[in-house]
Motif scaffolding. Structure first.
Motif, PDB file in Angstrom:
ATOM      1  N   CYS A   8       0.825  -1.210   0.000  1.00  0.00           N
ATOM      2  CA  CYS A   8       0.000   0.000   0.000  1.00  0.00           C
ATOM      3  C   CYS A   8       0.858   1.259   0.000  1.00  0.00           C
ATOM      4  O   CYS A   8       0.460   2.291  -0.552  1.00  0.00           O
ATOM      5  CB  CYS A   8      -0.941   0.004   1.209  1.00  0.00           C
ATOM      6  SG  CYS A   8      -2.246  -1.258   1.106  1.00  0.00           S
ATOM      7  N   HIS A  38      -1.052  -7.759  -2.738  1.00  0.00           N
ATOM      8  CA  HIS A  38      -0.707  -8.971  -1.986  1.00  0.00           C
ATOM      9  C   HIS A  38      -0.868 -10.227  -2.836  1.00  0.00           C
ATOM     10  O   HIS A  38      -1.707 -10.286  -3.736  1.00  0.00           O
ATOM     11  CB  HIS A  38      -1.584  -9.080  -0.735  1.00  0.00           C
ATOM     12  CG  HIS A  38      -1.174  -8.144   0.362  1.00  0.00           C
ATOM     13  ND1 HIS A  38      -0.052  -8.338   1.123  1.00  0.00           N
ATOM     14  CD2 HIS A  38      -1.749  -6.994   0.806  1.00  0.00           C
ATOM     15  CE1 HIS A  38       0.053  -7.356   2.005  1.00  0.00           C
ATOM     16  NE2 HIS A  38      -0.957  -6.519   1.828  1.00  0.00           N
ATOM     17  N   LEU A  44      -3.580 -10.296   2.589  1.00  0.00           N
ATOM     18  CA  LEU A  44      -4.216  -8.983   2.749  1.00  0.00           C
ATOM     19  C   LEU A  44      -4.913  -8.897   4.101  1.00  0.00           C
ATOM     20  O   LEU A  44      -4.833  -7.883   4.803  1.00  0.00           O
ATOM     21  CB  LEU A  44      -5.215  -8.748   1.609  1.00  0.00           C
ATOM     22  CG  LEU A  44      -6.005  -7.441   1.703  1.00  0.00           C
ATOM     23  CD1 LEU A  44      -6.032  -6.723   0.361  1.00  0.00           C
ATOM     24  CD2 LEU A  44      -7.443  -7.676   2.161  1.00  0.00           C
ATOM     25  N   CYS A  55      -5.538  -1.831   3.362  1.00  0.00           N
ATOM     26  CA  CYS A  55      -5.919  -3.245   3.325  1.00  0.00           C
ATOM     27  C   CYS A  55      -7.193  -3.466   4.135  1.00  0.00           C
ATOM     28  O   CYS A  55      -8.058  -4.270   3.767  1.00  0.00           O
ATOM     29  CB  CYS A  55      -4.796  -4.121   3.868  1.00  0.00           C
ATOM     30  SG  CYS A  55      -3.346  -4.240   2.798  1.00  0.00           S
TER      31      CYS A  55
END
Length: 693
Positions: A8, A38, A44, A55
């Motif tokens: 992220c 992921h 995740l 996430c």
């Protein structure tokens, strides 16, 4: 900035834009150019539990959405959802569940290309292979190999933001529709249209209506900016009070008590003042409500009244006059929106928020189809004839003028707006008020097609005086058509006007508010064609040819064949006897009306057509059962049939009016005939002169 996992932290709008420029199709997740997140859904989930807020947003969306793996669910249950039957449970069962992310433009129509993108407003999150991937990646026969559709997340910004010439996200708007920022937006729309849209409206002063409400001295504001009309003023069930009538007309010439007005009227006057406009026209305060003659007079002027308006206010979500226009009712985002970086080399998020896309999110297109105002017949005409329109929804305000649409959140084009009028009919409607007018002759076919589209939109709306409420549009279309206007029909193309059907076959008996659909307009010269011999229309007011009709009939000549309606149920396929398929407008004796009925040709004591209900379970060997015939007299009347045997012959199904002494019939359905025998058979049909009532 909230804690972020490695994946992220590297995610940015800039990087997603670069990927979209390599591969993009609206609403379709790319096959190759995406951001690899992921490696599995479980990873995740673990990242979210460790504190990665982005996430966490994805995970919450899956947990709060009921399981429906063919398409993303149309509802949101949040923490109330049974997690074992959620999208989360489907994702956990996937054999391949890697996470991929791509930028998209949800405001575009399906499969549009990158060249059409003005705004990137959504992020797509794909878990697993997805339905748009190459077949080698997906084994549809293997249990557990479901293909999840992508999760769509919306982008919103605090201010206008561009990356590589693309606007990013919707602008956040003030949910208080009476806030200064919303008035500023509305004033800017009006000012730009008046002073900067060279192809919009002329600034020539136009005539005021018979009566008008003066909202007060506005200082330096122009003395006359004509009218603003709050649509949706009349409530459901019950009268509006106060109104203009014989008792109130003299007092109202001096003063109308603001506090006594319904909330819709109060809000409309407030909007008028804030726009810097002096006058407002409200039907209940400007037409004598106890005078049918005054209503008839004013109804004839409605078309020019709307066209001469500076702007029309449309209270889209007001269900009644006491509802109000300005209060709004925007939903609270759930789950909580998260932030996203613009550039990969910066930690700042610059005010971009990402939130779950709501299936109930508001747009002008949705309001135009489903809002309370969309059900009123008068409002379609008011909306179309008004060259400028300011719409008030629950969440924001919207705008329309001859140059196009706009919304407070920054969008101006795309699938969140209604389909614009065709250019040729738009020119006909606004030619008296446009700054620049194309003097070329409009294409007759396109004008009629556009007119029929408007009739289809209008047909499902509630209104007791349907022709009157459509008269302004009809009068403007008439200026481009040859022939006569016949209570909603046109003599120049009578054959296409007669061949409407209940839309999608859904009608269970015709009512004034059932939706109708028309066939494609054909100008082909036909071997057999209905001829309009005469017409007679009795109007309530002879001075208004587009007004209320008391009675009327058409006298036509065409080829006919007797028809019998039968209660007999037969197999679906009857190739040897099949004459065609058709639609009845009404059910018979409790038999549910069908989307289509089969019509069979027989030569018994005389040639005739029999309509029957079909079934997959019908007996293969069957004989015609005369005892199941209904007693009513029906006819098939050919409207047109071409020389090409592959083209269908389009016909009306008529019922004899027994109370009429002459050859009077009413339309009860349509029939499309086909088959190699068709032309030769129709040639043997007698030609008759009939009266269609």
């Amino acid at each position: 900035m909230a804690s972020r996992c490695h994946h992220c932290s590297g995610l940015s709008i800039e990087a997603l834009v670069e990927l979209a420029e390599r591969e993009f199709s609206a609403h379709i997740f790319p096959k190759h150019a995406f951001y690899q997140h992921h490696s599995s859904f479980s990873n995740l989930e673990q990242s979210a539990l460790q504190g990665c807020d982005f996430c966490g947003l994805i995970l919450e969306c899956f947990k709060g959405s009921p399981g429906q793996y063919e398409t993303w669910p149309y509802k949101w249950e949040g923490s109330q959802n049974d997690i074992t039957k959620s999208m989360y449970a489907f994702a956990k069962e996937l054999d391949e569940s890697d996470i991929k992310i791509a930028l998209n433009a949800g405001n575009l129509y399906l499969n549009r290309t990158i060249e059409e993108v003005l705004v990137f407003d959504s992020v797509l999150v794909q878990v697993g292979p997805g339905e748009n991937y190459d077949a080698e990646y997906v084994d549809e026969d293997e249990e557990g190999s479901w293909q999840l559709p992508p999760l769509e997340l919306r982008l919103r910004t605090l201010g206008e933001l561009h990356v590589r010439d693309y606007q990013i996200g919707y602008l956040k708007v003030d949910p208080d529709l009476s806030a200064k920022s919303n008035y500023d937006i509305a004033r800017n729309w009006l000012h730009d249209c008046q002073f900067h849209h060279s192809t919009c409206l002329s600034r020539t002063a136009r005539e005021l209506p018979t009566r008008i409400v003066d909202v007060g001295n506005l200082g330096d504001a122009p003395p006359v900016l004509r009218l603003v009309h709050p649509q949706g003023a009349k409530g459901e069930g019950g009268n509006i009070d106060p109104v203009l009538n014989a008792d109130t007309i003299e007092p109202y010439k001096g003063n109308i008590p603001f506090s006594e007005l319904p909330l819709n009227f109060q809000d409309a006057i407030t909007i008028t003042r804030d726009l810097g406009i002096r006058y407002i026209w409200i039907d209940c305060l400007c037409i004598l409500q106890d005078s049918p003659s005054d209503w008839l007079t004013e109804s004839q002027n409605m078309g020019m009244l709307y066209q001469n308006s500076t702007v029309t206010i449309s209270a889209m979500v007001s269900e009644r006059s006491t509802h109000g226009i300005l209060k709004g009712n925007p939903p609270i985002p759930d789950p909580r929106p998260r932030k996203l970086s613009v550039c990969s080399d910066k930690l700042s998020t610059i005010g971009i928020s990402v939130e779950r896309m709501s299936s109930n999110e508001e747009s002008l297109r949705v309001l135009d189809m489903r809002a309370p105002l969309a059900a009123r017949g008068w409002c379609l005409q008011e909306s179309i004839l008004s060259p400028r329109q300011l719409y008030y929804g629950n969440e924001q305000i919207y705008w329309r003028c001859p140059q196009g649409y706009a919304s407070a959140d920054g969008l101006t084009t795309g699938n969140r707006f209604p389909v614009a009028l065709e250019p040729e009919i738009s020119l006909l409607i606004y030619k008296n008020v446009l700054a620049q007018v194309d003097t070329g002759l409009p294409n007759l076919r396109n004008v009629l097609l556009s007119y029929q589209n408007l009739v289809q939109q209008y047909s499902s709306r509630s209104e007791s005086d349907k022709l009157v409420a459509f008269s302004g549009l009809a009068s403007r279309v008439h200026s481009a058509l040859e022939g006569s206007y016949l209570a909603g029909l046109w003599s120049c193309n009578i054959r296409n006007c007669l061949l409407w059907i209940g839309e999608l076959g859904t009608c269970r008996g015709r009512s004034p508010n059932d939706p109708v659909a028309f066939q494609a307009i054909s100008w082909t010269t036909c071997q057999f064609e209905l001829e309009l011999i005469d017409s007679h229309i009795t109007l309530q007011d002879d001075s208004n040819p587009y007004g209320k009709v008391l009675s009327g009939h058409l006298t036509v000549e065409g080829r006919t064949m007797p028809l019998v309606r039968s209660a007999q149920v037969v197999p679906e396929r009857n190739e040897e006897r099949q004459a065609g398929w058709g639609h009845f407008d009404e059910p018979v004796e409790g038999i549910d009306i069908q989307a289509s009925w089969t019509f069979l040709a027989f030569n018994t004591t005389k040639s005739l057509i029999v309509s029957m209900e079909t079934s997959r379970e019908g007996q293969k060997d069957w004989d015609l059962d005369l005892t199941l015939f209904y007693p009513e007299d029906y006819l098939v009347l050919v409207v047109f049939a071409g020389n090409n045997s592959e083209e269908a012959a389009d016909c009306l199904v008529l019922k004899r009016l027994s109370e009429q002494p002459d050859e009077s019939y009413e339309r009860v359905g349509t029939l499309a005939m086909y088959g190699d025998f068709r032309i030769a058979w129709i040639e043997s049909w007698p030609s008759r002169i009939l009266k269609l009532v």
